[in-house]
Design a protein around this motif. Structure first.
Motif, mmCIF file in Angstrom:
data_model
loop_
_atom_site.group_PDB
_atom_site.id
_atom_site.type_symbol
_atom_site.label_atom_id
_atom_site.label_comp_id
_atom_site.label_asym_id
_atom_site.label_seq_id
_atom_site.Cartn_x
_atom_site.Cartn_y
_atom_site.Cartn_z
ATOM 1 N N TRP A 172 0.592 -1.259 -0.028
ATOM 2 C CA TRP A 172 -0.495 -0.207 -0.105
ATOM 3 C C TRP A 172 0.452 0.808 0.045
ATOM 4 N N LEU A 173 1.994 1.204 0.589
ATOM 5 C CA LEU A 173 2.882 2.686 0.999
ATOM 6 C C LEU A 173 3.184 2.858 -0.151
ATOM 7 N N LYS A 174 3.819 1.562 -1.132
ATOM 8 C CA LYS A 174 4.804 1.453 -2.151
ATOM 9 C C LYS A 174 3.182 2.215 -3.539
ATOM 10 N N GLU A 175 2.428 1.740 -3.156
ATOM 11 C CA GLU A 175 1.713 2.403 -4.154
ATOM 12 C C GLU A 175 0.733 3.643 -4.250
ATOM 13 N N GLN A 176 0.885 4.136 -2.962
ATOM 14 C CA GLN A 176 0.541 5.904 -2.420
ATOM 15 C C GLN A 176 1.767 6.817 -2.034
ATOM 16 N N PHE A 177 2.740 5.856 -0.881
ATOM 17 C CA PHE A 177 3.521 7.038 -0.603
ATOM 18 C C PHE A 177 4.637 6.284 -0.796
ATOM 19 N N PRO A 178 5.521 6.614 -1.938
ATOM 20 C CA PRO A 178 6.979 5.332 -1.994
ATOM 21 C C PRO A 178 7.802 6.195 -0.912
ATOM 22 N N GLU A 179 8.149 7.443 -0.983
ATOM 23 C CA GLU A 179 8.937 8.354 -0.288
ATOM 24 C C GLU A 179 8.956 7.594 1.284
ATOM 25 N N LEU A 223 -6.745 -6.044 5.455
ATOM 26 C CA LEU A 223 -7.093 -6.182 3.391
ATOM 27 C C LEU A 223 -7.980 -5.596 2.995
ATOM 28 N N GLY A 224 -8.885 -5.553 3.226
ATOM 29 C CA GLY A 224 -10.459 -4.729 3.259
ATOM 30 C C GLY A 224 -10.544 -3.641 2.833
ATOM 31 N N CYS A 225 -9.743 -3.283 3.522
ATOM 32 C CA CYS A 225 -9.692 -1.108 2.821
ATOM 33 C C CYS A 225 -8.153 -1.479 2.452
ATOM 34 N N TYR A 226 -7.563 -2.161 1.920
ATOM 35 C CA TYR A 226 -6.979 -1.767 0.814
ATOM 36 C C TYR A 226 -8.008 -2.658 -0.728
ATOM 37 N N LEU A 227 -8.275 -3.257 -0.479
ATOM 38 C CA LEU A 227 -9.347 -3.453 -1.724
ATOM 39 C C LEU A 227 -9.945 -2.450 -2.348
ATOM 40 N N PHE A 228 -10.677 -1.685 -0.650
ATOM 41 C CA PHE A 228 -11.886 -0.364 -0.925
ATOM 42 C C PHE A 228 -10.520 0.698 -1.747
ATOM 43 N N SER A 229 -9.627 1.021 -1.621
ATOM 44 C CA SER A 229 -8.796 1.454 -2.073
ATOM 45 C C SER A 229 -8.158 1.694 -3.649
#
Length: 208
Positions: free
Chosen positions: A93-100, A135-141
């Motif tokens: 999730w971090l890699k996709e949204q906030f890689p830094e 997992l549910g929140c990640y899939l929601f995003s």
């Protein structure tokens, strides 16, 4: 271990698998002659966990059977596996949204003493609910709403406190005028949760 909850998990397993009683209705103290059961702190109370929790704990019982040590190791390994899974989803999730911030975020989570002591050391089973909720929140995003609803329903069926997440996601969808998606999530969650409750039979009353 700093907690006796692990013994209570084993006790609930023995109520279900050894003594063929419903652990959501029958407190361990109601089972006579089982020495392991009487080691726990919550032996006077029936289990508050749902069928998803017992699904995973049944695997521990199949491995450990009547060995206290094997059961203890099994639950700790379960905690470790789900802790790694939580770290993996967080990394993704971090890699996709906030890689830094990925390296920092993973370090804070993976080396958190609370995670290591409470989840791996004390084998608290809340990590199963936490994994399914995350997992549910990640899939929601990712806008995969039906799969998100399925994961969140399983989280609720692990521990009822996961219910707190669902209204927040529903309100967000409604605020974005995604009424259809909100309805689909609601229906999916309700149906899956009801099926899980039915699987408990009359034991659902022990969760409330």
């Amino acid at each position: 271990a700093l907690s006796t909850d692990l013994i209570d998990y084993i006790s609930s397993n023995r109520v279900l698998f050894v003594h063929q009683a419903n652990p959501c209705l029958v407190a361990p103290q109601q089972i006579p002659g089982d020495e392991i059961i009487y080691l726990g702190s919550w032996k006077y109370r029936a289990s508050v966990y749902g069928p998803v929790q017992f699904l995973f704990s049944s695997l521990v019982h199949l491995m450990g059977r009547d060995s206290l040590i094997a059961n203890l190791i099994g639950f700790k390994l379960t905690g470790l596996v789900f802790a790694i899974a939580v770290v993996w989803i967080t990394k993704k999730w971090l890699k996709e949204q906030f890689p830094e911030r990925q390296a920092y975020g993973i370090a804070v989570l993976a080396w958190n003493p609370l995670l290591l002591i409470e989840i791996v050391g004390n084998a608290h089973n809340d990590i199963i609910m936490a994994f399914l909720s995350l997992l549910g929140c990640y899939l929601f995003s990712k806008k995969r709403y039906k799969l998100s609803a399925l994961a969140l329903a399983f989280a609720v069926l692990a521990k009822m406190t996961a219910l707190l997440i669902l209204p927040l996601l529903g309100i967000w969808l409604i605020g974005k005028h995604r009424i259809k998606q909100s309805a689909e999530m609601a229906v999916t969650c309700i149906l899956v949760t009801l099926l899980g409750i039915i699987s408990l039979g009359s034991g659902f009353s022990g969760l409330m």
